[in-house]
Motif scaffolding. Structure first.
Motif, PDB file in Angstrom:
ATOM      1  N   VAL A  87       0.764  -1.229   0.054  1.00  0.00           N
ATOM      2  CA  VAL A  87      -0.062   0.058   0.097  1.00  0.00           C
ATOM      3  C   VAL A  87       0.944   1.178   0.055  1.00  0.00           C
ATOM      4  O   VAL A  87       0.518   2.160  -0.584  1.00  0.00           O
ATOM      5  N   LEU A  88       1.984   1.283   0.807  1.00  0.00           N
ATOM      6  CA  LEU A  88       2.798   2.308   0.960  1.00  0.00           C
ATOM      7  C   LEU A  88       3.565   2.747  -0.212  1.00  0.00           C
ATOM      8  O   LEU A  88       3.736   4.240  -0.626  1.00  0.00           O
ATOM      9  N   TRP A  89       3.944   1.726  -1.173  1.00  0.00           N
ATOM     10  CA  TRP A  89       4.812   2.395  -2.268  1.00  0.00           C
ATOM     11  C   TRP A  89       4.036   3.212  -3.264  1.00  0.00           C
ATOM     12  O   TRP A  89       4.585   4.249  -3.625  1.00  0.00           O
ATOM     13  N   ASN A  90       2.897   2.955  -3.585  1.00  0.00           N
ATOM     14  CA  ASN A  90       2.235   3.975  -4.459  1.00  0.00           C
ATOM     15  C   ASN A  90       2.216   5.504  -4.175  1.00  0.00           C
ATOM     16  O   ASN A  90       2.560   6.314  -4.898  1.00  0.00           O
ATOM     17  N   PRO A  91       1.437   5.736  -2.925  1.00  0.00           N
ATOM     18  CA  PRO A  91       1.711   7.063  -2.697  1.00  0.00           C
ATOM     19  C   PRO A  91       2.992   7.699  -2.642  1.00  0.00           C
ATOM     20  O   PRO A  91       3.366   8.917  -2.823  1.00  0.00           O
ATOM     21  N   ILE A  92       3.991   6.948  -1.953  1.00  0.00           N
ATOM     22  CA  ILE A  92       5.154   7.373  -1.756  1.00  0.00           C
ATOM     23  C   ILE A  92       5.972   7.759  -3.359  1.00  0.00           C
ATOM     24  O   ILE A  92       6.669   8.739  -3.343  1.00  0.00           O
ATOM     25  N   PHE A  93       5.670   6.888  -3.954  1.00  0.00           N
ATOM     26  CA  PHE A  93       6.248   6.844  -5.428  1.00  0.00           C
ATOM     27  C   PHE A  93       5.659   7.967  -6.242  1.00  0.00           C
ATOM     28  O   PHE A  93       6.064   8.753  -6.824  1.00  0.00           O
ATOM     29  N   PHE A  94       4.275   7.488  -6.419  1.00  0.00           N
ATOM     30  CA  PHE A  94       3.522   8.324  -7.423  1.00  0.00           C
ATOM     31  C   PHE A  94       3.063   9.794  -6.809  1.00  0.00           C
ATOM     32  O   PHE A  94       2.629  10.707  -7.675  1.00  0.00           O
ATOM     33  N   TYR A  95       2.508   9.911  -5.606  1.00  0.00           N
ATOM     34  CA  TYR A  95       1.812  11.092  -5.173  1.00  0.00           C
ATOM     35  C   TYR A  95       2.742  12.047  -4.560  1.00  0.00           C
ATOM     36  O   TYR A  95       3.033  13.212  -4.834  1.00  0.00           O
ATOM     37  N   PHE A  96       3.666  11.366  -3.879  1.00  0.00           N
ATOM     38  CA  PHE A  96       4.852  12.374  -3.045  1.00  0.00           C
ATOM     39  C   PHE A  96       6.261  12.369  -3.864  1.00  0.00           C
ATOM     40  O   PHE A  96       7.045  13.331  -3.565  1.00  0.00           O
ATOM     41  N   HIS A  97       6.303  11.558  -4.996  1.00  0.00           N
ATOM     42  CA  HIS A  97       7.490  11.486  -5.994  1.00  0.00           C
ATOM     43  C   HIS A  97       8.621  11.375  -5.271  1.00  0.00           C
ATOM     44  O   HIS A  97       9.986  11.744  -5.683  1.00  0.00           O
ATOM     45  N   HIS A  98       8.661  10.452  -4.135  1.00  0.00           N
ATOM     46  CA  HIS A  98       9.838  10.068  -3.395  1.00  0.00           C
ATOM     47  C   HIS A  98      10.357   8.948  -3.959  1.00  0.00           C
ATOM     48  O   HIS A  98      10.161   7.887  -3.527  1.00  0.00           O
ATOM     49  N   VAL A  99      11.129   9.025  -5.030  1.00  0.00           N
ATOM     50  CA  VAL A  99      11.715   7.590  -5.853  1.00  0.00           C
ATOM     51  C   VAL A  99      12.629   6.884  -4.753  1.00  0.00           C
ATOM     52  O   VAL A  99      12.517   5.670  -4.954  1.00  0.00           O
ATOM     53  N   ALA A 100      13.466   7.568  -4.384  1.00  0.00           N
ATOM     54  CA  ALA A 100      14.619   6.676  -3.472  1.00  0.00           C
ATOM     55  C   ALA A 100      13.719   6.149  -2.247  1.00  0.00           C
ATOM     56  O   ALA A 100      14.068   5.079  -2.149  1.00  0.00           O
ATOM     57  N   THR A 101      12.934   6.712  -1.745  1.00  0.00           N
ATOM     58  CA  THR A 101      12.119   6.126  -0.611  1.00  0.00           C
ATOM     59  C   THR A 101      11.495   4.809  -1.150  1.00  0.00           C
ATOM     60  O   THR A 101      11.265   3.876  -0.556  1.00  0.00           O
ATOM     61  N   GLY A 102      10.600   5.324  -2.415  1.00  0.00           N
ATOM     62  CA  GLY A 102      10.053   4.113  -3.026  1.00  0.00           C
ATOM     63  C   GLY A 102      11.071   2.827  -3.315  1.00  0.00           C
ATOM     64  O   GLY A 102      10.302   1.609  -3.351  1.00  0.00           O
ATOM     65  N   LEU A 103      12.006   3.174  -3.586  1.00  0.00           N
ATOM     66  CA  LEU A 103      12.999   2.092  -4.074  1.00  0.00           C
ATOM     67  C   LEU A 103      13.217   1.215  -2.728  1.00  0.00           C
ATOM     68  O   LEU A 103      13.474   0.010  -2.543  1.00  0.00           O
ATOM     69  N   VAL A 104      13.232   1.990  -1.471  1.00  0.00           N
ATOM     70  CA  VAL A 104      13.649   1.301  -0.284  1.00  0.00           C
ATOM     71  C   VAL A 104      12.406   0.594  -0.131  1.00  0.00           C
ATOM     72  O   VAL A 104      12.662  -0.786   0.516  1.00  0.00           O
ATOM     73  N   ILE A 105      11.316   0.933  -0.183  1.00  0.00           N
ATOM     74  CA  ILE A 105       9.830   0.242   0.080  1.00  0.00           C
ATOM     75  C   ILE A 105       9.824  -1.155  -0.874  1.00  0.00           C
ATOM     76  O   ILE A 105       9.719  -2.015  -0.198  1.00  0.00           O
ATOM     77  N   ILE A 106      10.104  -0.697  -2.030  1.00  0.00           N
ATOM     78  CA  ILE A 106       9.753  -1.836  -2.997  1.00  0.00           C
ATOM     79  C   ILE A 106      10.834  -3.024  -2.763  1.00  0.00           C
ATOM     80  O   ILE A 106      10.593  -4.087  -3.094  1.00  0.00           O
ATOM     81  N   THR A 107      12.172  -2.590  -2.471  1.00  0.00           N
ATOM     82  CA  THR A 107      13.186  -3.649  -2.279  1.00  0.00           C
ATOM     83  C   THR A 107      12.980  -4.342  -1.073  1.00  0.00           C
ATOM     84  O   THR A 107      12.977  -5.558  -1.121  1.00  0.00           O
ATOM     85  N   ALA A 108      12.499  -3.653   0.046  1.00  0.00           N
ATOM     86  CA  ALA A 108      11.846  -4.473   1.189  1.00  0.00           C
ATOM     87  C   ALA A 108      10.640  -5.575   0.915  1.00  0.00           C
ATOM     88  O   ALA A 108      10.972  -6.485   1.424  1.00  0.00           O
ATOM     89  N   LEU A 109       9.872  -4.857   0.078  1.00  0.00           N
ATOM     90  CA  LEU A 109       8.906  -5.657  -0.292  1.00  0.00           C
ATOM     91  C   LEU A 109       9.251  -7.004  -1.145  1.00  0.00           C
ATOM     92  O   LEU A 109       8.772  -8.024  -0.897  1.00  0.00           O
TER      93      LEU A 109
END
Length: 152
Positions: A87-109
């Motif tokens: 759930v977290l990855w979508n808003p982090i990446f697409f809404y907030f545009h935090h690509v690096a944080t998105g990468l951390v989340i998606i790597t953990a997933l």
């Protein structure tokens, strides 16, 4: 068994729905369209088809797992963590545009889905094939996120 599958379908698709809500325009957004994306990025429609298939397979996998796995508490904790990260990855990446944080989340997933695959392989045997599409897709999605981070 049908009731367990239905329950996990509802939970899995709720995650997709909540994530999708926070995605906003997502793939067709001006921000995403302007990014330098990996050459192997699939067309937008593939994402919906892939996630639908993955969540159906994962619901069936979880329906078997809750019946077979000995330590149900650990399984549910891992499943819940997977749900939150998904759930977290979508808003982090697409809404907030935090690509690096998105990468951390998606790597953990991705690591978590690999953990599901290997930790429960001995219990679920051939049924573990049901989680392989999720793992494969997460590897691809992680590579797409990483490419965007490193090339924008």
């Amino acid at each position: 068994m049908i009731l367990r599958i239905f329950l996990f379908l509802v939970i899995n698709f709720a995650a997709l729905g909540i994530g999708g809500y926070f995605t906003g325009k997502g793939v067709p957004s001006e921000w995403y369209a302007s990014l330098n994306k990996a050459p192997w990025t699939p067309p937008g429609w593939v994402f919906g088809a892939a996630w639908t298939s993955i969540m159906i397979c994962f619901a069936i996998y979880m329906a078997f797992a809750v019946k077979i796995v000995r330590n149900l508490r650990v399984l549910i904790i891992l499943f819940s963590l997977q749900w939150v990260l998904n759930v977290l990855w979508n808003p982090i990446f697409f809404y907030f545009h935090h690509v690096a944080t998105g990468l951390v989340i998606i790597t953990a997933l991705t690591i978590l889905i690999a953990l599901f695959c290997f930790r429960y392989w001995s219990n679920l045997k051939a049924k573990s094939a049901l989680i392989l599409p999720y793992l494969i897709w997460m590897i691809i999605a992680t590579s797409l996120n990483a490419y965007i981070l490193w090339n924008n």
